[in-house]
Design a protein around this motif. Structure first.
Motif, PDB file in Angstrom:
ATOM      1  N   UNK A  22       0.856  -1.181   0.000  1.00 24.43           N
ATOM      2  CA  UNK A  22       0.000   0.000   0.000  1.00 24.43           C
ATOM      3  C   UNK A  22       0.896   1.235   0.000  1.00 24.43           C
ATOM      4  N   UNK A  23       0.677   2.138  -0.966  1.00 23.94           N
ATOM      5  CA  UNK A  23       1.605   3.245  -1.210  1.00 23.94           C
ATOM      6  C   UNK A  23       0.981   4.588  -0.838  1.00 23.94           C
ATOM      7  N   UNK A  24       1.738   5.388  -0.066  1.00 21.09           N
ATOM      8  CA  UNK A  24       1.284   6.694   0.410  1.00 21.09           C
ATOM      9  C   UNK A  24       2.180   7.788  -0.151  1.00 21.09           C
ATOM     10  N   UNK A  25       1.565   8.879  -0.595  1.00 25.39           N
ATOM     11  CA  UNK A  25       2.284   9.901  -1.358  1.00 25.39           C
ATOM     12  C   UNK A  25       2.753  11.067  -0.496  1.00 25.39           C
ATOM     13  N   UNK A  26       3.593  11.904  -1.115  1.00 25.55           N
ATOM     14  CA  UNK A  26       4.229  13.049  -0.469  1.00 25.55           C
ATOM     15  C   UNK A  26       3.267  14.229  -0.292  1.00 25.55           C
ATOM     16  N   UNK A  27       3.779  15.315   0.236  1.00 28.41           N
ATOM     17  CA  UNK A  27       3.040  16.551   0.496  1.00 28.41           C
ATOM     18  C   UNK A  27       2.249  16.994  -0.723  1.00 28.41           C
ATOM     19  N   UNK A  28       0.942  17.064  -0.573  1.00 28.05           N
ATOM     20  CA  UNK A  28      -0.045  17.468  -1.594  1.00 28.05           C
ATOM     21  C   UNK A  28      -0.065  16.574  -2.827  1.00 28.05           C
ATOM     22  N   UNK A  29       0.702  15.496  -2.839  1.00 29.47           N
ATOM     23  CA  UNK A  29       0.745  14.629  -4.013  1.00 29.47           C
ATOM     24  C   UNK A  29      -0.476  13.734  -4.123  1.00 29.47           C
ATOM     25  N   UNK A  30      -0.766  13.309  -5.342  1.00 28.28           N
ATOM     26  CA  UNK A  30      -1.853  12.366  -5.612  1.00 28.28           C
ATOM     27  C   UNK A  30      -1.269  11.078  -6.190  1.00 28.28           C
ATOM     28  N   UNK A  31      -2.151  10.148  -6.522  1.00 25.91           N
ATOM     29  CA  UNK A  31      -1.700   8.906  -7.157  1.00 25.91           C
ATOM     30  C   UNK A  31      -0.916   9.165  -8.439  1.00 25.91           C
ATOM     31  N   UNK A  32      -1.218  10.287  -9.098  1.00 21.90           N
ATOM     32  CA  UNK A  32      -0.519  10.609 -10.344  1.00 21.90           C
ATOM     33  C   UNK A  32       0.985  10.738 -10.153  1.00 21.90           C
ATOM     34  N   UNK A  33       1.426  11.047  -8.931  1.00 17.70           N
ATOM     35  CA  UNK A  33       2.835  11.355  -8.696  1.00 17.70           C
ATOM     36  C   UNK A  33       3.716  10.134  -8.461  1.00 17.70           C
ATOM     37  N   UNK A  38      -4.137  18.902  -5.936  1.00 17.74           N
ATOM     38  CA  UNK A  38      -4.673  19.128  -4.599  1.00 17.74           C
ATOM     39  C   UNK A  38      -5.078  20.589  -4.400  1.00 17.74           C
ATOM     40  N   UNK A  39      -6.129  20.784  -3.627  1.00 18.02           N
ATOM     41  CA  UNK A  39      -6.611  22.120  -3.301  1.00 18.02           C
ATOM     42  C   UNK A  39      -5.811  22.695  -2.139  1.00 18.02           C
ATOM     43  N   UNK A  40      -5.893  24.020  -1.916  1.00 15.38           N
ATOM     44  CA  UNK A  40      -5.138  24.638  -0.819  1.00 15.38           C
ATOM     45  C   UNK A  40      -5.424  24.019   0.546  1.00 15.38           C
ATOM     46  N   UNK A  41      -6.646  23.513   0.767  1.00 19.58           N
ATOM     47  CA  UNK A  41      -6.969  22.916   2.069  1.00 19.58           C
ATOM     48  C   UNK A  41      -6.066  21.736   2.391  1.00 19.58           C
ATOM     49  N   UNK A  42      -5.656  21.005   1.365  1.00 13.29           N
ATOM     50  CA  UNK A  42      -4.786  19.849   1.583  1.00 13.29           C
ATOM     51  C   UNK A  42      -3.439  20.306   2.138  1.00 13.29           C
ATOM     52  N   UNK A  43      -2.843  21.319   1.535  1.00 17.84           N
ATOM     53  CA  UNK A  43      -1.558  21.825   2.011  1.00 17.84           C
ATOM     54  C   UNK A  43      -1.680  22.363   3.426  1.00 17.84           C
ATOM     55  N   UNK A  44      -2.741  23.098   3.713  1.00 21.64           N
ATOM     56  CA  UNK A  44      -2.924  23.660   5.047  1.00 21.64           C
ATOM     57  C   UNK A  44      -3.043  22.560   6.096  1.00 21.64           C
ATOM     58  N   UNK A  45      -3.836  21.535   5.793  1.00 27.15           N
ATOM     59  CA  UNK A  45      -4.032  20.438   6.748  1.00 27.15           C
ATOM     60  C   UNK A  45      -2.752  19.633   6.932  1.00 27.15           C
ATOM     61  N   UNK A  46      -2.025  19.399   5.851  1.00 30.69           N
ATOM     62  CA  UNK A  46      -0.803  18.608   5.965  1.00 30.69           C
ATOM     63  C   UNK A  46       0.291  19.377   6.708  1.00 30.69           C
TER      64      UNK A  46
END
Length: 236
Positions: free
Chosen positions: A36-47, A194-202
């Protein structure tokens, strides 16, 4: 399987975890426990780089999953690693999986550690890349260099990723351009940025992860009993 680029063709699916659906892609050789793979800051599966995911898929199932609020996953990105890990644990159980390996990159590595702490019975092995421990040195915030890159105005996501993950040498920049071409090769069924909310939460989650406790600073690491490989570095 060697003639099929699974990362480019695996359909995006959705799994409900109690009123919120998480977007994921599941591909690879059946039989072994999935990774199971988890991505970096604001990244999606595309990355995720197809070089890595397709190589893993030659030997075992691979699952790429977007956190709550990321890509086409529903809801809002949680502002703590335990809350994000709780979503992932619910996702794993909803898929009916009883044993998994974890591959976490950057913030994804923090999520992976938290999943192993909170659901050790599910986790067999762990691969951590470019990440760090809770309460680690400098873990509460990104370095000034990183903050400058991620907040740089009038730049594209691709330009920011190039500067974040690759050094300025000609060889490294060429490797970065090749990586960007690979992750852009999938033309259909892609995740939105990713939307700005993702960066803020992370960023909030990162601050909590890096907070230094009064005692037993790294004590939690003793609770992670699974075989773990940690790799760190940037393309030179």
């Amino acid at each position: 399987m060697s003639n099929v680029n699974l990362s480019e063709t695996a359909p995006t699916q959705f799994q409900d975890i109690g009123g919120v659906s998480l977007a994921y892609r599941h591909f690879g050789k059946k039989g072994a426990p999935p990774v199971l793979c988890f991505q970096h800051f604001t990244g999606t599966m595309n990355n995720f780089d197809p070089i890595h995911t397709n190589r893993l898929a030659q030997d075992r199932p691979v699952i790429l999953v977007d956190y709550r609020g990321v890509g086409r996953s529903g809801g809002k990105m949680p502002d703590s690693m335990p809350a994000t890990a709780a979503d992932i644990i619910a996702f794993v159980k909803a898929l009916g999986l009883t044993e998994i390996d974890l591959f976490g990159f950057s913030i994804g590595g923090m999520v992976a550690q938290q999943v192993a702490l909170d659901a050790p019975e599910l986790v067999r092995r762990i691969l951590l890349v470019g990440t760090g421990p809770s309460a680690g040195e400098g873990m509460q915030v990104f370095s000034p260099e990183v903050l400058d890159i991620v907040s740089r105005p009038n730049s594209t996501l691709q330009e920011r990723c190039q500067d974040l993950f690759f050094s300025k040498s000609p060889t490294s920049y060429a490797a970065g351009r090749a990586w960007l071409e690979r992750i852009a090769a999938r033309k259909l069924d892609r995740e939105p940025e990713s939307k700005p909310q993702v960066a803020e939460a992370q960023l909030a989650a990162l601050a909590k992860w890096g907070a230094i406790p009064a005692t037993d600073r790294y004590g939690y690491l003793r609770k992670i009993k699974q075989r773990t490989l940690h790799q760190y570095g940037r393309s030179g």
